[in-house]
Design a protein around this motif. Sequence first.
Motif, PDB file in Angstrom:
ATOM      1  N   GLN A  79     -34.806 -53.127 -80.976  1.00  0.00           N
ATOM      2  CA  GLN A  79     -34.024 -51.978 -80.514  1.00  0.00           C
ATOM      3  C   GLN A  79     -32.991 -52.402 -79.483  1.00  0.00           C
ATOM      4  O   GLN A  79     -31.855 -51.927 -79.505  1.00  0.00           O
ATOM      5  N   ILE A  80     -33.385 -53.285 -78.583  1.00  0.00           N
ATOM      6  CA  ILE A  80     -32.448 -53.774 -77.569  1.00  0.00           C
ATOM      7  C   ILE A  80     -31.287 -54.487 -78.243  1.00  0.00           C
ATOM      8  O   ILE A  80     -30.121 -54.281 -77.873  1.00  0.00           O
ATOM      9  N   ALA A  81     -31.577 -55.315 -79.232  1.00  0.00           N
ATOM     10  CA  ALA A  81     -30.518 -56.041 -79.944  1.00  0.00           C
ATOM     11  C   ALA A  81     -29.559 -55.065 -80.619  1.00  0.00           C
ATOM     12  O   ALA A  81     -28.330 -55.261 -80.573  1.00  0.00           O
ATOM     13  N   GLU A  82     -30.089 -54.014 -81.225  1.00  0.00           N
ATOM     14  CA  GLU A  82     -29.238 -53.005 -81.852  1.00  0.00           C
ATOM     15  C   GLU A  82     -28.383 -52.277 -80.817  1.00  0.00           C
ATOM     16  O   GLU A  82     -27.204 -52.006 -81.049  1.00  0.00           O
ATOM     17  N   LEU A  83     -28.974 -51.952 -79.686  1.00  0.00           N
ATOM     18  CA  LEU A  83     -28.219 -51.290 -78.618  1.00  0.00           C
ATOM     19  C   LEU A  83     -27.118 -52.196 -78.066  1.00  0.00           C
ATOM     20  O   LEU A  83     -26.016 -51.728 -77.754  1.00  0.00           O
ATOM     21  N   ILE A  84     -27.409 -53.466 -77.946  1.00  0.00           N
ATOM     22  CA  ILE A  84     -26.388 -54.412 -77.470  1.00  0.00           C
ATOM     23  C   ILE A  84     -25.234 -54.468 -78.460  1.00  0.00           C
ATOM     24  O   ILE A  84     -24.054 -54.471 -78.060  1.00  0.00           O
ATOM     25  N   LEU A  85     -25.542 -54.491 -79.754  1.00  0.00           N
ATOM     26  CA  LEU A  85     -24.477 -54.480 -80.766  1.00  0.00           C
ATOM     27  C   LEU A  85     -23.642 -53.211 -80.670  1.00  0.00           C
ATOM     28  O   LEU A  85     -22.410 -53.257 -80.748  1.00  0.00           O
ATOM     29  N   ALA A  86     -24.300 -52.082 -80.486  1.00  0.00           N
ATOM     30  CA  ALA A  86     -23.580 -50.812 -80.360  1.00  0.00           C
ATOM     31  C   ALA A  86     -22.706 -50.819 -79.114  1.00  0.00           C
ATOM     32  O   ALA A  86     -21.548 -50.381 -79.152  1.00  0.00           O
ATOM     33  N   ARG A  87     -23.242 -51.316 -78.001  1.00  0.00           N
ATOM     34  CA  ARG A  87     -22.455 -51.399 -76.780  1.00  0.00           C
ATOM     35  C   ARG A  87     -21.243 -52.311 -76.965  1.00  0.00           C
ATOM     36  O   ARG A  87     -20.137 -51.977 -76.548  1.00  0.00           O
ATOM     37  N   ASP A  88     -21.459 -53.451 -77.617  1.00  0.00           N
ATOM     38  CA  ASP A  88     -20.350 -54.380 -77.844  1.00  0.00           C
ATOM     39  C   ASP A  88     -19.271 -53.762 -78.733  1.00  0.00           C
ATOM     40  O   ASP A  88     -18.076 -53.962 -78.495  1.00  0.00           O
ATOM     41  N   ARG A  89     -19.700 -53.005 -79.737  1.00  0.00           N
ATOM     42  CA  ARG A  89     -18.714 -52.304 -80.589  1.00  0.00           C
ATOM     43  C   ARG A  89     -17.925 -51.296 -79.774  1.00  0.00           C
ATOM     44  O   ARG A  89     -16.707 -51.174 -79.914  1.00  0.00           O
ATOM     45  N   LEU A  90     -18.618 -50.545 -78.921  1.00  0.00           N
ATOM     46  CA  LEU A  90     -17.921 -49.590 -78.053  1.00  0.00           C
ATOM     47  C   LEU A  90     -16.947 -50.299 -77.120  1.00  0.00           C
ATOM     48  O   LEU A  90     -15.825 -49.830 -76.911  1.00  0.00           O
ATOM     49  N   ASN A  91     -17.356 -51.433 -76.574  1.00  0.00           N
ATOM     50  CA  ASN A  91     -16.450 -52.202 -75.720  1.00  0.00           C
ATOM     51  C   ASN A  91     -15.217 -52.645 -76.495  1.00  0.00           C
ATOM     52  O   ASN A  91     -14.096 -52.587 -75.982  1.00  0.00           O
ATOM     53  N   ASP A  92     -15.409 -53.073 -77.751  1.00  0.00           N
ATOM     54  CA  ASP A  92     -14.272 -53.475 -78.585  1.00  0.00           C
ATOM     55  C   ASP A  92     -13.330 -52.297 -78.818  1.00  0.00           C
ATOM     56  O   ASP A  92     -12.102 -52.445 -78.756  1.00  0.00           O
ATOM     57  N   ILE A  93     -13.913 -51.130 -79.086  1.00  0.00           N
ATOM     58  CA  ILE A  93     -13.096 -49.938 -79.319  1.00  0.00           C
ATOM     59  C   ILE A  93     -12.358 -49.547 -78.045  1.00  0.00           C
ATOM     60  O   ILE A  93     -11.166 -49.217 -78.075  1.00  0.00           O
ATOM     61  N   ASP A  95     -11.484 -51.520 -75.595  1.00  0.00           N
ATOM     62  CA  ASP A  95     -10.427 -52.506 -75.384  1.00  0.00           C
ATOM     63  C   ASP A  95      -9.256 -52.281 -76.331  1.00  0.00           C
ATOM     64  O   ASP A  95      -8.094 -52.367 -75.932  1.00  0.00           O
ATOM     65  N   ALA A  96      -9.570 -51.979 -77.591  1.00  0.00           N
ATOM     66  CA  ALA A  96      -8.515 -51.802 -78.592  1.00  0.00           C
ATOM     67  C   ALA A  96      -7.725 -50.518 -78.370  1.00  0.00           C
ATOM     68  O   ALA A  96      -6.578 -50.404 -78.806  1.00  0.00           O
ATOM     69  N   THR A  97      -8.328 -49.567 -77.696  1.00  0.00           N
ATOM     70  CA  THR A  97      -7.664 -48.272 -77.499  1.00  0.00           C
ATOM     71  C   THR A  97      -7.308 -48.029 -76.037  1.00  0.00           C
ATOM     72  O   THR A  97      -7.130 -46.888 -75.627  1.00  0.00           O
ATOM     73  N   SER A  98      -7.183 -49.105 -75.281  1.00  0.00           N
ATOM     74  CA  SER A  98      -6.943 -48.938 -73.848  1.00  0.00           C
ATOM     75  C   SER A  98      -5.527 -48.481 -73.526  1.00  0.00           C
ATOM     76  O   SER A  98      -5.274 -47.982 -72.433  1.00  0.00           O
ATOM     77  N   LYS A  99      -4.610 -48.610 -74.465  1.00  0.00           N
ATOM     78  CA  LYS A  99      -3.242 -48.152 -74.227  1.00  0.00           C
ATOM     79  C   LYS A  99      -3.152 -46.672 -74.561  1.00  0.00           C
ATOM     80  O   LYS A  99      -3.605 -46.245 -75.627  1.00  0.00           O
ATOM     81  N   PRO A 100      -2.592 -45.869 -73.650  1.00  0.00           N
ATOM     82  CA  PRO A 100      -2.459 -44.437 -73.923  1.00  0.00           C
ATOM     83  C   PRO A 100      -1.614 -44.195 -75.171  1.00  0.00           C
ATOM     84  O   PRO A 100      -0.626 -44.881 -75.409  1.00  0.00           O
ATOM     85  N   ASN A 101      -2.030 -43.210 -75.950  1.00  0.00           N
ATOM     86  CA  ASN A 101      -1.294 -42.835 -77.144  1.00  0.00           C
ATOM     87  C   ASN A 101      -1.127 -41.311 -77.127  1.00  0.00           C
ATOM     88  O   ASN A 101      -2.096 -40.583 -77.280  1.00  0.00           O
ATOM     89  N   PRO A 102       0.090 -40.828 -76.951  1.00  0.00           N
ATOM     90  CA  PRO A 102       0.297 -39.381 -76.858  1.00  0.00           C
ATOM     91  C   PRO A 102      -0.040 -38.636 -78.155  1.00  0.00           C
ATOM     92  O   PRO A 102      -0.227 -37.437 -78.138  1.00  0.00           O
ATOM     93  N   THR A 103      -0.163 -39.346 -79.285  1.00  0.00           N
ATOM     94  CA  THR A 103      -0.474 -38.657 -80.535  1.00  0.00           C
ATOM     95  C   THR A 103      -1.978 -38.483 -80.725  1.00  0.00           C
ATOM     96  O   THR A 103      -2.408 -37.788 -81.639  1.00  0.00           O
TER      97      THR A 103
END
Length: 107
Positions: A79-93, A95-103
């Motif tokens: 379960q911890i490994a799965e949670l770490i993967l989920a957290r890492d995916r959220l971190n990637d998202i 990071d990828a969406t850190s620039k404001p987008n008015p749309t």
Amino acid sequence: MRALRYYEEQGLLASARSGSGQRLYADTAVNRVRLIQQLYGAGLSSKTIAELLPCVDAKVSTPESRERLLVERDRINAQIAELILARDRLNDIIDATSKPNPTCDYV
């Protein structure tokens, strides 16, 4: 208080009674309740906890109780490994969406 009564009903916690009928708990009950809550939080059932507590209390294990503990630990590690993967995916998202987008209308 309801949780304490439930733990007593399940045989996980013991109390004495005062002359007026109030429950009296040993000083060690606080640590016992913390342990029970941790085990519940880890996903163990009250039946499993009740089976394991005598070994915990005696600070010994049977081959069966040790195996049960190992299985539960492995399940938690998965379960911890799965949670770490989920957290890492959220971190990637993030990071990828850190620039404001008015749309993007998400609030």
